[in-house]
Design an enzyme around this catalytic site. Structure first.
Site, mmCIF file in Angstrom:
data_model
loop_
_atom_site.group_PDB
_atom_site.id
_atom_site.type_symbol
_atom_site.label_atom_id
_atom_site.label_comp_id
_atom_site.label_asym_id
_atom_site.label_seq_id
_atom_site.Cartn_x
_atom_site.Cartn_y
_atom_site.Cartn_z
ATOM 1 N N GLU A 48 -13.847 -4.906 -0.408
ATOM 2 C CA GLU A 48 -13.273 -5.926 0.524
ATOM 3 C C GLU A 48 -14.591 -7.010 0.515
ATOM 4 O OE1 GLU A 48 -11.562 -6.395 5.006
ATOM 5 O OE2 GLU A 48 -11.843 -4.494 3.876
ATOM 6 N N GLU A 77 -4.139 4.557 4.021
ATOM 7 C CA GLU A 77 -5.102 5.243 4.766
ATOM 8 C C GLU A 77 -5.026 6.585 5.840
ATOM 9 O OE1 GLU A 77 -8.153 1.674 6.040
ATOM 10 O OE2 GLU A 77 -6.292 1.843 6.950
ATOM 11 N N ARG A 97 -11.769 3.539 2.944
ATOM 12 C CA ARG A 97 -10.475 3.930 3.353
ATOM 13 C C ARG A 97 -10.500 4.928 4.934
ATOM 14 N NH1 ARG A 97 -7.166 7.292 -1.212
ATOM 15 N NH2 ARG A 97 -4.935 6.867 -0.498
ATOM 16 N N ALA A 128 -6.602 -2.058 5.579
ATOM 17 C CA ALA A 128 -5.985 -1.611 6.773
ATOM 18 C C ALA A 128 -4.600 -0.960 6.717
ATOM 19 C CB ALA A 128 -5.917 -2.774 7.696
ATOM 20 N N PHE A 178 -10.787 1.104 -2.571
ATOM 21 C CA PHE A 178 -10.763 1.880 -1.182
ATOM 22 C C PHE A 178 -11.711 1.200 -0.298
ATOM 23 C CE2 PHE A 178 -11.477 4.724 -5.355
ATOM 24 C CZ PHE A 178 -10.016 5.283 -5.309
ATOM 25 N N ARG A 198 -12.807 0.362 15.438
ATOM 26 C CA ARG A 198 -11.617 1.397 15.054
ATOM 27 C C ARG A 198 -12.132 2.751 15.229
ATOM 28 N NH1 ARG A 198 -6.798 1.146 11.845
ATOM 29 N NH2 ARG A 198 -6.545 -1.013 11.588
ATOM 30 N N GLN A 224 -10.642 -6.829 -3.219
ATOM 31 C CA GLN A 224 -9.497 -6.715 -2.291
ATOM 32 C C GLN A 224 -9.285 -7.933 -1.708
ATOM 33 O OE1 GLN A 224 -11.446 -2.404 -1.543
ATOM 34 N NE2 GLN A 224 -9.737 -2.614 -0.257
ATOM 35 N N THR A 249 -7.553 -5.058 13.089
ATOM 36 C CA THR A 249 -7.820 -5.373 14.625
ATOM 37 C C THR A 249 -8.531 -6.732 14.805
ATOM 38 O OG1 THR A 249 -10.010 -4.281 13.747
ATOM 39 C CG2 THR A 249 -8.293 -2.759 15.078
#
Length: 778
Positions: free
Chosen positions: A247, A730, A357, A528, A243, A325, A212, A459
């Protein structure tokens, strides 16, 4: 009879906002979509496998790889000493994640070496032949073990505070304390982790990676090889699901493949077995939330003090932003007059948990919904009544400030909930369910309507940027490339719709090309929920530049004012003449008009001071609500989701059909997290739920028997996002909280709804049955 319905209304002409099919849908169902393992391998491609630790925490005393090297087909065995650059793939710059272990292992399955052989089978068999001596060290695998052993924090915790909770929490007429333990989740993407590296001349290496975040893989490969970023090209056409699991977790496989490819001068492919994939890659963070809440006799919250502890694993990975988060969403949709929230990111001897996710948001939100549930049962009221009483208010109400001091300016949650309450016939159904439960000795029912307010933006402020590249060729065909990755969510077709709409041409003219660091540099992760927001705007910026050049050319060539140049479907009106789009493009080419542009976008308004716990981390909020009805068997704990109604806010949808699919998929995946998916480590630190045989994701038969999904057609993003749309990746995930709370109501009926069942997720049949038995014993 099972029924699934959805409603959309496309009242806007043009490619954007239309319900177009996923660009690869026909390839997915026919098996012709090409993934990395489908790419024809270059001649003499080699294959790699991991040599993994069989201890949870231990010093490495000796490593004997003689048998591994002598195994059939083995060309090379790579250890940390063979890494030419830096033995580190830590994604946050803390340098705490070695690519290959050296003197110590910190989780069961940690890679110690890699085997490169002629075939995948030979590599995997050889990897099992190593003889490694250890000195075992104390280990812990869960939050309780981490707390008991005084485990260090993997990153600095964050605190959010507003008002004076330490003073005010004792002033309200009622107060309660409690705890909720929230389980983790395996990503279970259909396509596992995979990378294939092909060496080039000089320092060059090209890597096909299922990731990702191609730019991060590029940086990591360059870091490990000790070469500049420009020597590394990462390609990603599509993933079979991500998902969040792709990443950062693909970094290891891409780096190992690249090092081997450069060392041996041959292509190297790395595709771990599913069991190995699950053992060595991170998952959703487990959380333990301890809360102390003060409220009045009506149920209005006065003050909240909560600590969000998380099982982070052996290194930082993304645990800092994930636990941050969680705090950002610890208010869910509710205004807390006085609040103190603290994260506690704990180190454990398990694989390092990572993005998933919702990125911590679901865990934060679930803690808030438990507080609402506790208050409702304490007062003998419907939880929906308590929810509505505590919603954020409209500007000027004095009830719009979040714990992180951002003002909620676009609040539509009350309207969404009110409409769903009416359309789902919630009140009448709840009364009928209570009556049913009074006369049903075995089967009990429950219903719940829960809201979602989810902040949209990374963020980490720097990630809120994107680039795109658009070319128009002489025949009028359009080439599109951007930094977003396609993992089945429909990002490519949405961005293609944006470009087609900019020129008012059929989407078939737009060629969607694979994401590659060679075309668009320094990209952010597709995560995100920001893929369409960022890349759609960047692509629009590129298309806008070319469109302006075409308009200027037409004005000059036909000698007309700007207002007399109009882009019609597949053609352009210039004064009184209408010319085909490709004719205009060809004429512009011969006039030496530049028909290529690089676009760029950065999200405005956002800023964040983590130390102060203040700022505007989110550009806007996405809202939604779900009403779910369930039936449970009080003798076995088994349950069924009878019906779910969803109303979700996606602004002006870029593609209603794609968005409906995201809502349905996110909801079902959320159901899995909260009901069936259970991770379990044994006392030796081994993950025992490491395959489809031991880990239960939802089946098609587990979805709601009646599934009604509707978009809030009246919604339009107050911020100037692409097409005034809102993110949809998400936010729908958290709609599944309605299922957990409906199960909780069914269980609570055992004790006449006098006690909050405190049913912790995942609410497996075993846990439901135990909760039933606890209430029977009261």
């Amino acid at each position: 009879m099972d029924k699934t319905t959805f409603e959309t209304k496309n009242t806007i002409n043009g490619p954007m906002h239309a319900s177009l099919r996923h660009d690869s849908a026909h390839k997915h169902v026919t098996g012709t979509a090409e993934y990395i393992d489908d790419i024809r391998e270059p001649a003499d491609t080699l294959h790699a496998a991991l040599g993994m630790a069989d201890r949870a925490h231990a010093e490495i005393l000796s490593v004997n790889l003689d048998a591994v090297k002598a195994a059939p087909g083995v060309l090379w065995v790579m250890t940390a000493d063979d890494i030419p650059g830096f033995n580190d793939v830590g994604s946050t710059g803390q340098h705490d994640e070695p690519l290959l272990a050296t003197n110590k292992v910190e989780f069961h399955g940690q890679p110690i070496f890699a085997v490169i052989a002629e075939t995948r089978d030979q590599a995997r068999r050889a990897a099992r032949l190593a003889k490694i001596e250890y000195r075992d060290l104390p280990h812990w695998t869960d939050i309780e073990g981490a707390v008991t052993n005084g485990a260090p924090l993997v990153v600095k915790p964050m605190t959010l505070q507003r008002g004076a909770p330490e003073v005010e929490i004792g002033k309200a007429s009622r107060r309660l304390q409690g705890r909720i333990e929230i389980g983790g989740q395996e990503h279970f993407y259909l396509e596992g982790q995979i990378a294939m590296a092909i060496p080039g001349e000089d320092d060059d290496v090209t890597v096909w990676s299922s990731t990702q975040h191609p730019s991060e893989v590029q940086h990591m490969v360059a870091h490990v090889l000790g070469i500049p970023n420009h020597a590394v090209t990462i390609n990603t056409r599509r993933m079979g699901g991500g998902f969040g699991g792709k990443e950062t977790q693909g970094n290891h496989f891409a780096c190992l493949a690249a090092v081997a490819a450069k060392k041996l001068g041959r292509a190297v492919k790395f595709r771990p077995d599913r069991d190995e994939d699950m053992a060595v890659t991170g998952k959703r963070h487990d959380f333990r939330v301890d809360y102390d809440v003060a409220f009045d006799d009506e149920g209005r919250i006065h003050a909240v003090n909560a600590t969000y502890a998380a099982r982070c694993g052996w290194c930082a990975d993304l645990s800092g932003p994930v636990t941050d988060r969680a705090l950002f969403h610890a208010d869910s949709s509710y205004f807390y007059p006085h609040v103190h929230l603290t994260s506690q990111p704990l180190k454990t001897h398990t694989v390092s948990n990572t993005a998933f996710r919702g990125f911590g948001g679901p865990q934060g939100m679930l803690g808030a919904e438990r507080i609402i549930e506790e208050i409702a049962y304490a007062l003998g009221k419907d939880p929906l009544e308590i929810r509505k009483l505590n919603f954020y208010g409209q500007p000027g109400s004095g009830r719009t400030t979040t714990p992180y001091h951002q003002e909620v300016e676009d609040n539509v949650i009350a309207r969404v909930v009110e409409e769903l309450e009416r359309s789902s016939d919630y009140q009448a159904r709840r009364k009928a369910i209570i009556a049913f439960n009074e006369n049903s000795p075995v089967i009990r029912k429950g219903i719940a309507l829960t809201p979602v307010k989810f902040g949209i933006s990374f963020t980490m402020t720097a990630y809120n940027q994107a680039g795109a590249l658009v070319h128009i060729y002489q025949d009028g065909s359009i080439h599109l490339n951007h930094g977003g990755t396609e993992m089945g969510q429909g990002l490519y077709v949405k961005v293609a719709q944006v470009v087609a709409d900019a020129f008012n041409v059929d989407i078939e003219r737009v060629k969607i090309t694979a994401t590659t660091t060679a075309k668009v540099p320094n990209t952010s992760a597709t995560a995100a929920s920001s893929g369409s927001d960022l890349n759609g705007m960047a692509a629009y910026d590129a298309a806008r530049q070319i469109r302006e050049r075409l308009i200027d050319f037409a004005m000059r060539q036909w000698d007309v004012p700007r207002e007399e140049v109009e882009f019609l479907p597949n053609r352009v009106r210039v004064g009184t003449e209408v010319v085909p789009f490709d004719t205009l493009v060809r004429a512009a080419y011969y006039d030496r008009v530049q028909l290529s542009a690089a676009g760029f976008y950065k999200t405005p308004k956002i800023h964040w001071d983590r130390e102060a716990g203040r700022g505007r981390p989110f550009y806007y909020y996405a809202y939604g609500a779900a009403c779910s009805e369930v039936s449970i068997d009080t003798l076995t704990g088994e349950y069924m989701v009878d019906r779910t109604d969803i109303l979700h806010d996606v602004g002006r949808s870029l593609n209603p059909a794609i968005d409906i699919g995201q809502i349905e998929g996110g909801f079902v995946q959320g159901m899995g997290w909260l009901t069936t998916e259970e991770l379990w480590w044994d006392d030796k630190g081994r993950l025992r739920t490491h395959a489809p045989s031991t880990y239960k994701i939802p089946l098609a038969s587990d979805r709601p028997k009646v599934f009604n999904v509707k978009l809030a057609e009246w919604s339009e993003n107050a911020e100037p996002t692409i097409g005034r749309s809102k993110a949809v990746g998400e936010p729908p995930f958290m709609l599944a909280i309605s299922v957990l709370e409906a199960i909780s109501m069914a269980v609570a009926s055992i004790a006449d709804y006098r006690e909050c069942p405190r049913l912790d997720p995942p609410a497996t049949p075993e846990r439901v049955l135990m909760a039933v038995e606890r209430l029977k014993a009261l």
